[in-house]
Every structure is written in C-alpha cells, then in structure tokens.
Write a protein that holds these residues in place. Structure first.
Motif, PDB file in Angstrom:
ATOM      1  N   ARG A 108       0.973  -1.218   0.124  1.00 14.01           N
ATOM      2  CA  ARG A 108      -0.106   0.162  -0.151  1.00 14.01           C
ATOM      3  C   ARG A 108       1.008   1.295  -0.160  1.00 14.01           C
ATOM      4  NH1 ARG A 108      -2.691   2.979   4.154  1.00 14.01           N
ATOM      5  NH2 ARG A 108      -1.491   2.021   5.757  1.00 14.01           N
ATOM      6  N   ILE A 109       0.701   2.028  -1.048  1.00 13.31           N
ATOM      7  CA  ILE A 109       1.531   3.476  -1.101  1.00 13.31           C
ATOM      8  C   ILE A 109       0.549   4.419  -0.544  1.00 13.31           C
ATOM      9  CG2 ILE A 109       2.496   4.926  -2.699  1.00 13.31           C
ATOM     10  CD1 ILE A 109       3.769   2.373  -2.924  1.00 13.31           C
ATOM     11  N   LYS A 110       1.319   4.930   0.616  1.00 16.92           N
ATOM     12  CA  LYS A 110       0.425   6.082   1.344  1.00 16.92           C
ATOM     13  C   LYS A 110       0.569   7.623   0.862  1.00 16.92           C
ATOM     14  CE  LYS A 110       2.103   5.304   5.507  1.00 16.92           C
ATOM     15  NZ  LYS A 110       2.313   5.310   6.758  1.00 16.92           N
ATOM     16  N   GLY A 111       1.729   7.607  -0.053  1.00 14.07           N
ATOM     17  CA  GLY A 111       2.153   8.831  -0.331  1.00 14.07           C
ATOM     18  C   GLY A 111       3.372   8.781  -1.270  1.00 14.07           C
ATOM     19  N   ALA A 112       3.604   9.642  -2.281  1.00 12.69           N
ATOM     20  CA  ALA A 112       4.869   9.853  -3.015  1.00 12.69           C
ATOM     21  C   ALA A 112       5.023  11.139  -3.615  1.00 12.69           C
ATOM     22  CB  ALA A 112       4.771   8.731  -4.142  1.00 12.69           C
ATOM     23  N   SER A 113       6.402  11.683  -3.681  1.00 12.84           N
ATOM     24  CA  SER A 113       6.408  12.894  -4.127  1.00 12.84           C
ATOM     25  C   SER A 113       7.938  13.178  -4.370  1.00 12.84           C
ATOM     26  CB  SER A 113       6.137  14.221  -2.967  1.00 12.84           C
ATOM     27  OG  SER A 113       7.135  13.674  -1.732  1.00 12.84           O
ATOM     28  N   THR A 114       8.292  14.207  -5.335  1.00 14.84           N
ATOM     29  CA  THR A 114       9.491  14.428  -5.671  1.00 14.84           C
ATOM     30  C   THR A 114       9.939  15.842  -4.743  1.00 14.84           C
ATOM     31  OG1 THR A 114       8.823  16.356  -7.394  1.00 14.84           O
ATOM     32  CG2 THR A 114       9.138  13.607  -8.130  1.00 14.84           C
ATOM     33  N   ARG A 115      11.123  15.882  -4.313  1.00 21.94           N
ATOM     34  CA  ARG A 115      11.559  17.074  -3.628  1.00 21.94           C
ATOM     35  C   ARG A 115      13.005  17.465  -4.004  1.00 21.94           C
ATOM     36  NH1 ARG A 115       9.894  14.208   2.361  1.00 21.94           N
ATOM     37  NH2 ARG A 115       7.902  13.673   1.774  1.00 21.94           N
ATOM     38  N   TYR A 155       8.913   7.926  -1.195  1.00 20.96           N
ATOM     39  CA  TYR A 155       7.842   7.012  -1.292  1.00 20.96           C
ATOM     40  C   TYR A 155       7.370   6.624   0.253  1.00 20.96           C
ATOM     41  CZ  TYR A 155       9.206   6.320  -6.130  1.00 20.96           C
ATOM     42  OH  TYR A 155       9.499   6.318  -7.536  1.00 20.96           O
ATOM     43  N   SER A 156       6.262   6.825   0.702  1.00 22.36           N
ATOM     44  CA  SER A 156       5.849   6.007   1.836  1.00 22.36           C
ATOM     45  C   SER A 156       5.027   4.994   1.725  1.00 22.36           C
ATOM     46  CB  SER A 156       4.901   7.370   2.593  1.00 22.36           C
ATOM     47  OG  SER A 156       5.793   8.476   2.916  1.00 22.36           O
ATOM     48  N   VAL A 157       5.504   3.952   2.065  1.00 23.45           N
ATOM     49  CA  VAL A 157       4.842   2.490   1.703  1.00 23.45           C
ATOM     50  C   VAL A 157       4.743   2.040   3.101  1.00 23.45           C
ATOM     51  CG1 VAL A 157       5.330   0.323   0.776  1.00 23.45           C
ATOM     52  CG2 VAL A 157       6.584   2.475  -0.113  1.00 23.45           C
ATOM     53  N   ASP A 158       3.445   1.510   3.515  1.00 21.13           N
ATOM     54  CA  ASP A 158       3.037   0.820   4.421  1.00 21.13           C
ATOM     55  C   ASP A 158       3.580   1.624   5.912  1.00 21.13           C
ATOM     56  OD1 ASP A 158       1.275  -0.693   3.424  1.00 21.13           O
ATOM     57  OD2 ASP A 158       2.657  -2.314   3.299  1.00 21.13           O
ATOM     58  N   LYS A 159       4.367   0.953   6.580  1.00 20.15           N
ATOM     59  CA  LYS A 159       5.234   1.406   7.698  1.00 20.15           C
ATOM     60  C   LYS A 159       6.458   2.028   7.541  1.00 20.15           C
ATOM     61  CE  LYS A 159       2.059  -0.981  10.963  1.00 20.15           C
ATOM     62  NZ  LYS A 159       2.064  -2.011  12.158  1.00 20.15           N
ATOM     63  N   PHE A 160       7.097   2.022   6.194  1.00 19.34           N
ATOM     64  CA  PHE A 160       8.086   2.515   6.087  1.00 19.34           C
ATOM     65  C   PHE A 160       8.210   3.423   4.847  1.00 19.34           C
ATOM     66  CE2 PHE A 160       7.803  -1.425   3.943  1.00 19.34           C
ATOM     67  CZ  PHE A 160       7.956  -1.033   2.478  1.00 19.34           C
TER      68      PHE A 160
END
Length: 238
Positions: A108-115, A155-160
């Motif tokens: 499960r991908i909780k969020g993703a972004s470029t910075r 990338y924020s994936v599950d708990k990591f």
C-alpha cells in the motif's frame, strides 16, 4: 470671465501633466537592495513521449518556497532592471498507481513526491507606476535560471519509506531549467513589497528513458515535460 476660464483650464492641464510625469517618471528613482520570501505552488505538466500522442499524468501540484536577494537598478524613467540570486525548495506529488509501478510492489502506497532544492538566478525587467509617494505598482517579466543541487523521490509505503534518486542516470529529472516569469507587485512606503507572479517552464526537465523491450531490444524514449510556478511574494527594500 473668459480669461479666468482659460487660466483654470491651463492650471488643470498643468496639474494633469505633472501627475502623469510623476506616475511614469519619478525623479527620486534610485538603486536599492531587497529581500524576497515567496510561497510557491509548483505545477508540472504532463509527461509526453516525443513523436507520439502518448501522455502520462504522473505528477501533481506541490508546495514550496524561495528566498531571494535582489538589486533594483533604474534604467530609463521608471523602467528598471532587477537581477537577483536565491534558493528554492519545490515538490511535486506523484500518482500512487505510478509510484506502485515504479517500485514494482503491491504494498500500500500512502504517498509519493519529488523533493528538490537549488539556486535560482532571476533577471527581470519591469516598469513602476508611482500613483502616490507611498504606493508604487509595478509590472515585471523576465527569465530565471534554476539549478537543482539536491533532489530525491520519496515514497511512503505501509510503515516505512523509500528514497530514490531524482537526478543523474537513475533519476527522472534534469537539474537545470529556465523559466519565464510574469507578475505584478506593489511597494508601500518605499520599503514593503508584495507581489503575485507565475513562471512558465521553457525547457524539458524530464530525462530520456531507456529500457529493454520484450524482444530484448534496447529502446530509448525521449520524454518531454515542463514545470510551472505560481508565487505569492512578500519583501522588504533597504
């Protein structure tokens, strides 16, 4: 009576001409330094494959900021040239389905972004309209060079969380970009500055993509993407 009317008309025209001269040609114009702090809304375009009708809606808007120092130099009447230098921090959001494909995972991908952050060099020209001694409205435009020093895809994936390169051979973006900015601002009491502006990307910031297809043939696709900005700026002139 006729002489009085002519005198009044002459005085009115003279006053109008004087006011017009003050608006477009302030004799008190002088060079000065200033600082600018901006909230930035980064708005990426679609990623398209050159030579094809294919477009990918991969990235979304993201928030950022910039801090700049400027030097304002009068050129002619109220026309001025304003170079500057500063740092910026921008982000793009990434579609979750695209992020999942990039990571090749069903997690499960909780969020993703470029910075990314880097240096910005604006080279703007503008014209002031001095409506009163305390209110000056300006319209400005010009190019600005953006060079990113550091960036990542997060990338924020599950708990990591996972970080991947944004630039270089393994990244998706180029470090350098040139934008063209348009804006309107106001200076109050000769020191306080506020402006809204937008910058249109003029260069492709997406890197070419190389991959091996199902037949084992190496394929190179040329990607095209432009990045735009919308800014709300506060500043102080010394």
């Amino acid at each position: 009576m006729k002489k009085s009317i002519i005198a009044l008309v002459t005085m009115a025209l003279s006053a109008t001409a004087t006011n017009a001269q003050d608006i477009f040609d302030n004799p008190d114009n002088h060079s000065y330094f200033g600082v600018r702090l901006s909230y930035e809304l980064a708005s990426p375009g679609d990623v398209s494959v050159a030579g094809t009708p294919i477009k990918y809606d991969m990235f979304g808007n993201g928030s950022g900021f910039s801090v700049e120092g400027i030097y304002n130099m009068p050129v002619w009447k109220n026309l001025y040239f304003q170079p500057g230098v500063g740092i910026y921090y921008n982000t793009y959001s990434i579609d979750k389905s695209v992020a999942g494909d990039a990571l090749d995972t069903d997690a499960r991908i909780k969020g993703a972004s470029t910075r990314q952050w880097g240096i910005r060099i604006p080279l703007h020209v503008g014209y002031n309209f001095d409506f009163t001694p305390d209110i000056r409205v300006t319209f400005f435009t010009g190019p600005e060079v953006n060079i990113s020093f550091k960036g990542k895809t997060h990338y924020s994936v599950d708990k990591f969380s996972i970080d991947a390169p944004l630039f270089g051979n393994d990244g998706d973006f180029n470090r350098a970009d040139i934008k063209w900015r348009f804006g309107v601002g106001a200076t109050l009491s000769d020191h306080y500055y506020v402006a809204v502006s937008g910058a249109v990307g003029m260069c492709d910031i997406a890197r070419d993509h190389k991959y091996t297809n199902e037949s084992g043939i190496s394929v190179k696709e040329k990607y095209e993407m432009h990045g735009n900005l919308f800014d709300i700026t506060l500043g102080y002139n010394f």
